[in-house]
Design an enzyme around this catalytic site. Structure first.
Site, short mmCIF file in Angstrom:
data_model
loop_
_atom_site.label_atom_id
_atom_site.label_comp_id
_atom_site.label_asym_id
_atom_site.label_seq_id
_atom_site.Cartn_x
_atom_site.Cartn_y
_atom_site.Cartn_z
N LEU A 165 0.84 -1.19 0.00
CA LEU A 165 0.00 0.00 0.00
C LEU A 165 0.88 1.24 0.00
CD1 LEU A 165 -2.92 -0.88 2.39
CD2 LEU A 165 -2.42 -1.64 0.08
N GLY A 187 1.03 -5.22 1.21
CA GLY A 187 0.05 -5.24 0.12
C GLY A 187 0.56 -5.92 -1.14
N ASN A 224 4.08 -7.83 6.54
CA ASN A 224 4.95 -7.28 7.59
C ASN A 224 4.32 -6.11 8.34
OD1 ASN A 224 5.08 -5.72 5.22
ND2 ASN A 224 7.01 -4.79 5.86
N GLU A 225 2.99 -5.99 8.28
CA GLU A 225 2.32 -4.81 8.84
C GLU A 225 2.74 -4.49 10.28
OE1 GLU A 225 1.00 -6.79 6.71
OE2 GLU A 225 -0.28 -5.67 5.34
C1 LIG Z 1 -7.31 -1.49 10.41
C2 LIG Z 1 -6.29 -1.70 9.37
C3 LIG Z 1 -5.27 -0.66 9.35
C4 LIG Z 1 -4.23 -0.61 8.56
C5 LIG Z 1 -3.89 -1.67 7.62
C6 LIG Z 1 -2.89 -1.21 6.59
C7 LIG Z 1 -2.33 -2.38 5.83
C8 LIG Z 1 -1.08 -1.95 5.15
C9 LIG Z 1 -0.52 -2.62 4.21
C10 LIG Z 1 0.69 -2.13 3.50
O1 LIG Z 1 0.98 -2.58 2.42
S1 LIG Z 1 1.63 -0.89 4.23
C11 LIG Z 1 3.10 -0.74 3.21
C12 LIG Z 1 4.12 -1.71 3.66
N1 LIG Z 1 5.26 -1.68 2.80
C13 LIG Z 1 6.50 -1.83 3.21
O2 LIG Z 1 6.76 -2.02 4.38
C14 LIG Z 1 7.57 -1.71 2.18
C15 LIG Z 1 8.40 -0.50 2.39
N2 LIG Z 1 9.40 -0.36 1.35
C16 LIG Z 1 10.52 -1.11 1.31
O3 LIG Z 1 10.77 -1.98 2.10
C17 LIG Z 1 11.49 -0.78 0.22
O4 LIG Z 1 11.15 0.49 -0.29
C18 LIG Z 1 11.49 -1.79 -0.96
C19 LIG Z 1 10.08 -2.02 -1.51
C20 LIG Z 1 12.10 -3.12 -0.49
C21 LIG Z 1 12.36 -1.21 -2.11
O5 LIG Z 1 13.63 -0.88 -1.61
P1 LIG Z 1 14.59 0.10 -2.44
O6 LIG Z 1 15.86 0.20 -1.66
O7 LIG Z 1 14.67 -0.35 -3.84
O8 LIG Z 1 13.80 1.49 -2.50
P2 LIG Z 1 13.68 2.58 -1.32
O9 LIG Z 1 13.42 1.95 -0.01
O10 LIG Z 1 14.84 3.52 -1.42
O11 LIG Z 1 12.33 3.33 -1.74
C22 LIG Z 1 12.29 4.23 -2.86
C23 LIG Z 1 11.29 5.32 -2.55
O12 LIG Z 1 10.00 4.74 -2.42
C24 LIG Z 1 9.44 5.09 -1.15
N3 LIG Z 1 8.59 3.98 -0.70
C25 LIG Z 1 8.95 2.73 -0.42
N4 LIG Z 1 7.91 1.98 -0.07
C26 LIG Z 1 6.82 2.79 -0.12
C27 LIG Z 1 5.42 2.60 0.15
N5 LIG Z 1 4.91 1.44 0.53
N6 LIG Z 1 4.62 3.67 -0.01
C28 LIG Z 1 5.10 4.86 -0.39
N7 LIG Z 1 6.42 5.11 -0.66
C29 LIG Z 1 7.26 4.08 -0.52
C30 LIG Z 1 10.65 5.29 -0.25
O13 LIG Z 1 10.30 6.08 0.86
C31 LIG Z 1 11.58 6.00 -1.21
O14 LIG Z 1 11.13 7.35 -1.30
P3 LIG Z 1 12.18 8.56 -1.47
O15 LIG Z 1 12.87 8.31 -2.77
O16 LIG Z 1 11.33 9.79 -1.46
O17 LIG Z 1 13.11 8.49 -0.29
#
Ligand SMILES: CC/C=C\CCC/C=C/C(=O)SCCNC(=O)CCNC(=O)[C@H](O)C(C)(C)COP(=O)(O)OP(=O)(O)OC[C@H]1O[C@@H](n2cnc3c(N)ncnc32)[C@H](O)[C@@H]1OP(=O)(O)O
Length: 243
Positions: free
Chosen positions: A49, A94, A118-119
């Protein structure tokens, strides 16, 4: 279908809307019987997400976003097409959910390509329908452990726990996806589709019955100051990782 939302294929509101529209188009095309879902960017399948959709916005936006996510899940989970995930990169949260709602998952063998819900590591909780989807795939005990610890599994472990069906060398991912597709397409569509519906109906009904309550729950959860702080800290950690 190639996921293409740079830099990390996060599931933004726009991306979710486009995915639903594209799925509808494919399902309405009688020439199409199957779909391989993969990423345009080898290395990242989907970062899950879009955290920017869940940070610093208003309740109406959170509600719109969550409804779009539910819509996407319902559409893909109930798709009449054979859907094979060719997972060519990291697939947290997600991203993992999206893979779990496909019919078959193949993961490229690279230790960086971890997959899982991994939430809890973000200080948030996977909703019941994320949990249901995982339990349907790997069972209750393995899900309980994986969800509480927010485990991200490298390929061999993902295969062992049943989160993916196959792990193959990266250069064999697409060809394997096509041969798996051929195997699934050899089954008469109507029999396979009815079986899929039968298997998935209880999980679908569970969400459909509680859609509005689930949206309200998400909105009030994500609007909490403590949750906003956790998400901001997590985003900061992601940014600092670079420097
Ligand atoms: C009642 C219920 C309530 C809530 C439920 C909610 C359920 C939620 C579900 C989800 O999916 S939450 C999202 C979880 N995602 C993660 O934990 C992944 C986070 N990201 C990473 O681990 C890494 O970015 C990667 C996907 C492994 C890629 O690594 P890489 O080194 O290639 O890139 P980098 O980390 O430098 O990221 C580039 C850039 O993108 C931004 N980023 C990363 N992930 C997200 C994301 N999920 N959403 C928005 N933006 C994201 C990161 O901050 C970097 O931004 P920048 O260039 O501005 O620094």
């Amino acid at each position: 279908m190639k996921l293409k939302n740079p830099p990390v294929n996060s599931l933004s509101l726009e991306m979710l809307t486009e995915l639903v529209i594209n799925l509808e188009k494919l399902e309405n095309d009688k020439a199409v019987r199957g779909l391989v879902l993969t990423s345009e960017y080898p290395g990242i399948f989907s970062a899950g997400l879009d955290l920017m959709e869940m940070c610093g916005r208003n309740p109406a936006h959170y509600a719109e976003y969550w409804k779009a996510l539910q819509e996407f899940w319902l559409k893909l989970y109930q798709s009449s097409l054979v859907v094979v995930a060719a997972i060519n990169g990291a697939s947290p949260a997600g991203g993992c959910l999206m893979s779990l709602i496909c019919d078959y998952r193949i993961l490229a063998d690279n230790p960086k390509y971890t997959i899982g819900l991994n939430e809890t590591l973000l200080g948030i909780v996977a909703p019941f329908w994320f949990k249901d989807t995982m339990v349907n795939t790997i069972g209750h005990r393995a899900s309980e452990r994986a969800l509480q610890l927010g485990l991200l599994f490298p390929p061999a472990e993902a295969l062992q726990v049943g989160l993916v069906d196959q792990v193959v060398p990266e250069d064999k991912l697409q060809s394997t996806a096509l041969s798996v597709m051929a195997q699934w397409l050899a089954i008469p569509d109507h029999a396979r589709q009815l079986t899929k519906t039968m298997m998935r109906k209880p999980t679908v009904d569970h969400l459909v019955k509680q859609r509005d309550a689930d949206i309200q729950n998400f909105v009030s959860f994500v609007s909490r100051d403590s949750i906003q702080k956790s998400l901001q800290m997590y985003l900061q950690k992601l940014r600092q990782k670079k420097s």
